[in-house]
Design an enzyme around this catalytic site. Structure first.
Site, short mmCIF file in Angstrom:
data_model
loop_
_atom_site.label_atom_id
_atom_site.label_comp_id
_atom_site.label_asym_id
_atom_site.label_seq_id
_atom_site.Cartn_x
_atom_site.Cartn_y
_atom_site.Cartn_z
N TYR A 24 0.84 -1.20 0.00
CA TYR A 24 0.00 0.00 0.00
C TYR A 24 0.88 1.25 0.00
CZ TYR A 24 -3.86 -3.08 0.99
OH TYR A 24 -4.80 -4.06 0.90
N ASN A 47 -13.52 0.05 -4.46
CA ASN A 47 -13.37 -0.51 -5.80
C ASN A 47 -14.30 -1.70 -6.02
OD1 ASN A 47 -12.50 -2.20 -7.88
ND2 ASN A 47 -10.88 -2.97 -6.64
#
Length: 103
Positions: A24, A47
């Site tokens: 990340y 998402n």
DNA sequence: AGATTGACCGTGT
DNA sequence: GACACGGCCAATC
């Protein structure tokens, strides 16, 4: 096009080659905010296009699998990564072998 | 518009 | 090596 931070993360995540993973923090850095690792994860959570955005190829900086909004969660995620050819170490991803540096 | 949360990361103990 | 705390960013309620 939204040209938002989220859109940027989507684009970069889609560039991750098969059999490789990105942290990340790394993804956040590529998106333009080295400290926005949390924001990246949130974008992934929102998402819905796992075909366009392989969020399962995004793992924590220590190689541990976290979250995943599809299937059984981290379980499915691990299975997918394992199928992709990602090297696993114990219960985490072997970043030494499968971390995509973006090159 | 304000406050809270969230799939994190780094450092310290 | 494992646990605890704080800090940063963006999206959602």
């Amino acid at each position: 096009m939204k040209n938002s931070f989220r859109d940027r993360v989507y684009t970069i995540a889609a560039k991750i080659p098969k059999g490789k993973v990105v942290t990340y923090g790394q993804l956040a850095k590529m998106a333009g905010s080295p400290q926005a690792a949390r924001a990246v994860g949130m974008s992934m959570r929102c998402n819905t296009d796992r075909k366009k955005v392989p969020c399962h190829r995004v793992v924590a900086s220590n190689g541990a699998l976290t979250g995943y909004a599809f299937g059984k969660g981290v379980t499915t995620k691990k299975e997918i990564l394992l199928k992709e050819g990602v090297v696993f170490k114990s219960n985490k991803v072997d970043l030494i072998r499968s971390q995509w540096t973006g090159r």
